[in-house]
Scaffold this motif. Sequence first.
Motif, short mmCIF file in Angstrom:
data_model
loop_
_atom_site.label_atom_id
_atom_site.label_comp_id
_atom_site.label_asym_id
_atom_site.label_seq_id
_atom_site.Cartn_x
_atom_site.Cartn_y
_atom_site.Cartn_z
N LEU A 48 -76.58 17.44 52.03
CA LEU A 48 -77.21 16.60 53.05
C LEU A 48 -76.95 17.12 54.46
O LEU A 48 -77.87 17.26 55.26
CB LEU A 48 -76.69 15.17 52.91
N GLN A 49 -75.69 17.44 54.75
CA GLN A 49 -75.31 17.80 56.11
C GLN A 49 -75.57 19.26 56.46
O GLN A 49 -75.78 19.59 57.62
CB GLN A 49 -73.83 17.46 56.34
N TYR A 50 -75.53 20.15 55.46
CA TYR A 50 -75.60 21.57 55.76
C TYR A 50 -76.84 22.26 55.20
O TYR A 50 -77.17 23.36 55.62
CB TYR A 50 -74.35 22.28 55.21
N TYR A 51 -77.53 21.63 54.24
CA TYR A 51 -78.68 22.28 53.62
C TYR A 51 -79.96 21.47 53.77
O TYR A 51 -81.00 21.83 53.22
CB TYR A 51 -78.41 22.57 52.14
N GLY A 52 -79.90 20.36 54.48
CA GLY A 52 -81.11 19.61 54.82
C GLY A 52 -81.75 18.83 53.70
O GLY A 52 -82.95 18.55 53.78
N PHE A 53 -81.01 18.44 52.67
CA PHE A 53 -81.57 17.63 51.59
C PHE A 53 -81.58 16.16 52.03
O PHE A 53 -80.76 15.35 51.57
CB PHE A 53 -80.75 17.80 50.31
N SER A 54 -82.50 15.82 52.88
CA SER A 54 -82.52 14.48 53.48
C SER A 54 -82.80 13.38 52.45
O SER A 54 -82.49 12.21 52.70
CB SER A 54 -83.57 14.42 54.59
N LEU A 55 -83.38 13.73 51.30
CA LEU A 55 -83.64 12.73 50.27
C LEU A 55 -82.35 12.12 49.73
O LEU A 55 -82.37 11.03 49.15
CB LEU A 55 -84.45 13.36 49.12
N LEU A 56 -81.26 12.81 49.93
CA LEU A 56 -79.98 12.30 49.44
C LEU A 56 -79.32 11.32 50.40
O LEU A 56 -78.26 10.76 50.07
CB LEU A 56 -79.01 13.47 49.18
N ARG A 57 -79.91 11.11 51.56
CA ARG A 57 -79.28 10.25 52.57
C ARG A 57 -79.01 8.83 52.05
O ARG A 57 -77.91 8.30 52.25
CB ARG A 57 -80.11 10.22 53.85
N PRO A 58 -79.95 8.17 51.39
CA PRO A 58 -79.65 6.82 50.88
C PRO A 58 -78.72 6.82 49.67
O PRO A 58 -78.14 5.78 49.33
CB PRO A 58 -81.03 6.27 50.50
N VAL A 59 -78.58 7.98 49.02
CA VAL A 59 -77.70 8.07 47.85
C VAL A 59 -76.24 8.19 48.26
O VAL A 59 -75.35 7.66 47.59
CB VAL A 59 -78.12 9.27 46.97
N GLN A 60 -75.99 8.87 49.38
CA GLN A 60 -74.62 9.16 49.79
C GLN A 60 -73.72 7.92 49.91
O GLN A 60 -72.60 7.93 49.40
CB GLN A 60 -74.61 9.93 51.10
N PRO A 61 -74.16 6.83 50.54
CA PRO A 61 -73.28 5.66 50.63
C PRO A 61 -72.95 5.05 49.26
O PRO A 61 -71.83 4.55 49.07
CB PRO A 61 -74.08 4.68 51.49
N VAL A 62 -73.90 5.10 48.35
CA VAL A 62 -73.68 4.50 47.02
C VAL A 62 -72.63 5.30 46.25
O VAL A 62 -71.68 4.73 45.69
CB VAL A 62 -74.99 4.43 46.22
N THR A 63 -72.78 6.63 46.22
CA THR A 63 -71.80 7.45 45.52
C THR A 63 -70.44 7.39 46.22
O THR A 63 -69.39 7.51 45.57
CB THR A 63 -72.28 8.90 45.44
N ALA A 64 -70.45 7.21 47.54
CA ALA A 64 -69.19 7.10 48.27
C ALA A 64 -68.40 5.88 47.84
O ALA A 64 -67.18 5.93 47.66
CB ALA A 64 -69.45 7.06 49.77
N THR A 65 -69.08 4.75 47.63
CA THR A 65 -68.36 3.52 47.26
C THR A 65 -67.83 3.57 45.83
O THR A 65 -66.96 2.77 45.47
CB THR A 65 -69.28 2.30 47.42
N LEU A 66 -68.32 4.50 45.02
CA LEU A 66 -67.79 4.65 43.67
C LEU A 66 -66.37 5.21 43.69
O LEU A 66 -65.57 4.93 42.79
CB LEU A 66 -68.68 5.57 42.84
N ILE A 67 -66.04 5.98 44.72
CA ILE A 67 -64.73 6.66 44.76
C ILE A 67 -63.58 5.69 44.85
O ILE A 67 -62.64 5.75 44.04
CB ILE A 67 -64.71 7.70 45.90
N PRO A 68 -63.55 4.75 45.82
CA PRO A 68 -62.42 3.81 45.84
C PRO A 68 -62.38 2.90 44.61
O PRO A 68 -61.29 2.54 44.14
CB PRO A 68 -62.65 3.00 47.12
N VAL A 69 -63.54 2.54 44.08
CA VAL A 69 -63.58 1.72 42.86
C VAL A 69 -62.93 2.46 41.70
O VAL A 69 -62.07 1.93 40.98
CB VAL A 69 -65.03 1.33 42.52
#
Length: 337
Positions: A48-69
């Motif tokens: 997302l940040q370095y290769y421009g895959f903007s389609l992943l922008r809405p996915v990033q917060p969801v996968t992020a919240t899986l980590i603390p869980v």
Amino acid sequence: MLVLPVPMVTALVLGFLILRVLTVEERSPVVIVFLSACAVQSLIVALLQYYGFSLLRPVQPVTATLIPVLAWLTFQTAFLRPLKPARDSLHLLVPAFTVFCILFAPATIDLILPAIFIAYGGLILYVLKSGGDALPLARLEAGRQPLWLWTGIAVSLLASALSDSLIAIAFLSDNPGWAQLIISIFTSCALLSVGLLSVSPNAFGETEAEAPPRPAAAPAPEEGDHAIVDRLDGLLTEERLYLEPSLTLARLARRLQMPAKQLSAALNRATGENISRHINRFRIVHACERLVSGDSVTTAMLESGFNTKSNFNREFQRVTGKSPSAWVKATRLSESL
């Protein structure tokens, strides 16, 4: 020259750790899922940040919240109790709530993400504050190492919350260029430290099924602390359970047919020691007997239920007031007089 961004390097390192766990070590499936979530999150951040895959922008917060869980579920199954899908699946409501916020209240994501990381990181720290006896499935031989390792993981979760807040501030202050630097430093370091700590040998407790308790009458409710300690010492003396490196508080409590918290509290009130130190006294006495009989320090250590020399040396010094080698020399000198 091929240059990989730090999040991509982090994803590759975590991928290697996953392969190592799958092929070399035996770990709970929750651990594999946890490490995989960290690796996937690092990969998504890089794309997302370095290769421009903007389609992943809405996915990033969801996968992020899986980590603390998953961090909490991994910690729970490692030291507190086995996984219970019916109850523990409720934690999946957290990423589901994140999806809801992305669809209907996207402005709240910058607040929701840090709050989730802080909540689960704080929950782990809250459990750890009670000390080693709060972890009934932890191997007593490991000493305080599980506390240190999981404190590091909890702090990494809190660091991730800080990085999310700093990234939001960077965009609000019209400095989006800071976001990549923050991601490279904070997020990658946090994910990598979580992965490295979580594959440490003492980051997990005893997962094997416990032996059925021996037939015995249940203790009376009015049984005093010293009576409980006497029963514990009788069990240890009779069956020499302290020689097993995998011994846990949960197993001792099962054999005495009482809750682990009750056993731990009674021991602490009666002796002023926690269960780990109490068991290690038995182990050190046994080690001294082995040393007197002519065993080497390493052999005596392994035969007495210790797996790590640092823990053995520390406990030997605490119990006898001397290092193992100094104790052997003093004993031989006194015998020669």
